[in-house]
Design a protein around this motif. Structure first.
Motif, PDB file in Angstrom:
ATOM      1  N   TYR A  68       0.836  -1.203   0.000  1.00  0.00           N
ATOM      2  CA  TYR A  68       0.000   0.000   0.000  1.00  0.00           C
ATOM      3  C   TYR A  68       0.871   1.253   0.000  1.00  0.00           C
ATOM      4  CZ  TYR A  68      -2.392   4.025   1.783  1.00  0.00           C
ATOM      5  OH  TYR A  68      -2.821   5.320   1.940  1.00  0.00           O
ATOM      6  N   LEU A  69       1.827   1.327   0.892  1.00  0.00           N
ATOM      7  CA  LEU A  69       2.671   2.516   0.987  1.00  0.00           C
ATOM      8  C   LEU A  69       3.458   2.732  -0.307  1.00  0.00           C
ATOM      9  CD1 LEU A  69       3.259   4.767   3.003  1.00  0.00           C
ATOM     10  CD2 LEU A  69       5.267   3.483   3.715  1.00  0.00           C
ATOM     11  N   ASP A  70       3.959   1.658  -0.903  1.00  0.00           N
ATOM     12  CA  ASP A  70       4.673   1.775  -2.182  1.00  0.00           C
ATOM     13  C   ASP A  70       3.755   2.343  -3.263  1.00  0.00           C
ATOM     14  OD1 ASP A  70       6.994   0.756  -1.043  1.00  0.00           O
ATOM     15  OD2 ASP A  70       6.722  -1.272  -1.875  1.00  0.00           O
ATOM     16  N   ALA A  71       2.512   1.868  -3.298  1.00  0.00           N
ATOM     17  CA  ALA A  71       1.568   2.330  -4.325  1.00  0.00           C
ATOM     18  C   ALA A  71       1.066   3.742  -4.057  1.00  0.00           C
ATOM     19  CB  ALA A  71       0.382   1.360  -4.405  1.00  0.00           C
ATOM     20  N   ALA A  72       0.802   4.061  -2.794  1.00  0.00           N
ATOM     21  CA  ALA A  72       0.238   5.372  -2.446  1.00  0.00           C
ATOM     22  C   ALA A  72       1.292   6.465  -2.485  1.00  0.00           C
ATOM     23  CB  ALA A  72      -0.412   5.315  -1.071  1.00  0.00           C
ATOM     24  N   GLY A  73       2.517   6.138  -2.184  1.00  0.00           N
ATOM     25  CA  GLY A  73       3.594   7.123  -2.222  1.00  0.00           C
ATOM     26  C   GLY A  73       3.832   7.788  -0.876  1.00  0.00           C
ATOM     27  N   THR A 127      -0.110  12.622   6.389  1.00  0.00           N
ATOM     28  CA  THR A 127      -1.415  12.440   7.031  1.00  0.00           C
ATOM     29  C   THR A 127      -1.224  11.725   8.362  1.00  0.00           C
ATOM     30  OG1 THR A 127      -1.910  10.272   6.064  1.00  0.00           O
ATOM     31  CG2 THR A 127      -2.489  12.225   4.751  1.00  0.00           C
ATOM     32  N   VAL A 128      -2.093  12.016   9.300  1.00  0.00           N
ATOM     33  CA  VAL A 128      -1.954  11.460  10.644  1.00  0.00           C
ATOM     34  C   VAL A 128      -2.106   9.937  10.660  1.00  0.00           C
ATOM     35  CG1 VAL A 128      -4.352  11.771  11.382  1.00  0.00           C
ATOM     36  CG2 VAL A 128      -2.521  11.920  13.056  1.00  0.00           C
ATOM     37  N   GLY A 129      -2.861   9.379   9.732  1.00  0.00           N
ATOM     38  CA  GLY A 129      -3.068   7.933   9.721  1.00  0.00           C
ATOM     39  C   GLY A 129      -2.209   7.178   8.735  1.00  0.00           C
ATOM     40  N   ALA A 130      -1.413   7.882   7.944  1.00  0.00           N
ATOM     41  CA  ALA A 130      -0.599   7.280   6.877  1.00  0.00           C
ATOM     42  C   ALA A 130      -1.485   6.685   5.788  1.00  0.00           C
ATOM     43  CB  ALA A 130       0.383   6.251   7.422  1.00  0.00           C
ATOM     44  N   TYR A 131      -2.655   7.269   5.599  1.00  0.00           N
ATOM     45  CA  TYR A 131      -3.545   6.842   4.512  1.00  0.00           C
ATOM     46  C   TYR A 131      -4.378   8.031   4.059  1.00  0.00           C
ATOM     47  CZ  TYR A 131      -6.885   6.637   8.377  1.00  0.00           C
ATOM     48  OH  TYR A 131      -7.663   6.943   9.467  1.00  0.00           O
ATOM     49  N   GLU A 132      -4.888   7.912   2.856  1.00  0.00           N
ATOM     50  CA  GLU A 132      -5.845   8.887   2.324  1.00  0.00           C
ATOM     51  C   GLU A 132      -7.085   8.100   1.921  1.00  0.00           C
ATOM     52  OE1 GLU A 132      -3.286  10.548  -0.687  1.00  0.00           O
ATOM     53  OE2 GLU A 132      -2.864  12.297   0.565  1.00  0.00           O
ATOM     54  N   LEU A 133      -8.146   8.246   2.680  1.00  0.00           N
ATOM     55  CA  LEU A 133      -9.368   7.495   2.429  1.00  0.00           C
ATOM     56  C   LEU A 133      -9.918   7.774   1.035  1.00  0.00           C
ATOM     57  CD1 LEU A 133     -11.467   5.580   3.755  1.00  0.00           C
ATOM     58  CD2 LEU A 133     -12.782   7.626   4.283  1.00  0.00           C
TER      59      LEU A 133
END
Length: 192
Positions: A137-142, A148-154
């Motif tokens: 996920y992190l590799d794909a999202a960049g 972001t506080v959660g390390a994700y973008e919903l």
């Protein structure tokens, strides 16, 4: 009426701009680490306190100043933005299969006084994640998700991490837009 966003947050600027709100954005002069260190309340009150400090850090006579912040709460503890990809992966795996909360604070200040407050919350239930899934996920999202506080973008690939989301979408993105719009209309700061 002059409206100022006391934030460097690209997502908050985007939300206001896409809602057709005319505003200026200025960086708030707040030592967030010091505020967090001396705060002895829960994560929800911390988010509101940070929003207040941001709004009050700017002195523009007559302007309405928007201050906002968001704190991630997991198992009663507040979390900051991850400092590295490795920390983000560990956090995503740790939160996998559990519910965490995004606590947001939003205020309006005018002439050195807080004139309106709003606290929001969203419950975010992640699906169980392995380390390899979190890494993929992190590799794909960049690296941008580290801001972001959660390390994700919903609103993007991060949606694939979740089983259930309960709460206001705009609160999740970091700015409770609907209550803010209502208050701006009440104050005649928006034409409609």
């Amino acid at each position: 009426m002059t409206l100022i966003l006391a934030s460097r947050s690209a997502s908050r600027r985007t939300l206001l701009r896409e809602a057709g709100i005319s505003f200026e954005a200025r960086a708030a002069d707040v030592d967030e680490a010091a505020t967090k260190a001396r705060h002895d309340g829960d994560p929800a009150s911390l988010a509101l306190r940070l929003a207040e400090e941001k709004a009050l850090s700017l002195d523009v006579p007559g302007a309405l100043i928007i201050g906002g912040d968001q704190v991630l709460e997991f198992e009663g503890r507040a979390y900051d933005k991850p400092r590295s990809g490795e920390e983000a992966i560990r956090r995503l795996v740790m939160m996998g299969g559990h519910t965490h909360y995004l606590r947001s604070g939003l205020v309006l200040a005018q002439d050195g006084q807080i004139v309106w407050r709003h606290a929001g919350s969203a419950a975010m239930t992640m699906r169980p994640l392995t380390q390899s899934e979190a890494t993929a996920y992190l590799d794909a999202a960049g690296e941008g998700v580290l801001a972001t506080v959660g390390a994700y973008e919903l609103e993007g690939l991060g949606a694939r991490l979740f089983e259930r989301v309960e709460g206001d979408y705009f609160t999740i993105l970091g700015l409770a837009l609907l209550p803010l719009l209502e208050e701006l209309r009440r104050r005649d700061a928006l034409p409609w």
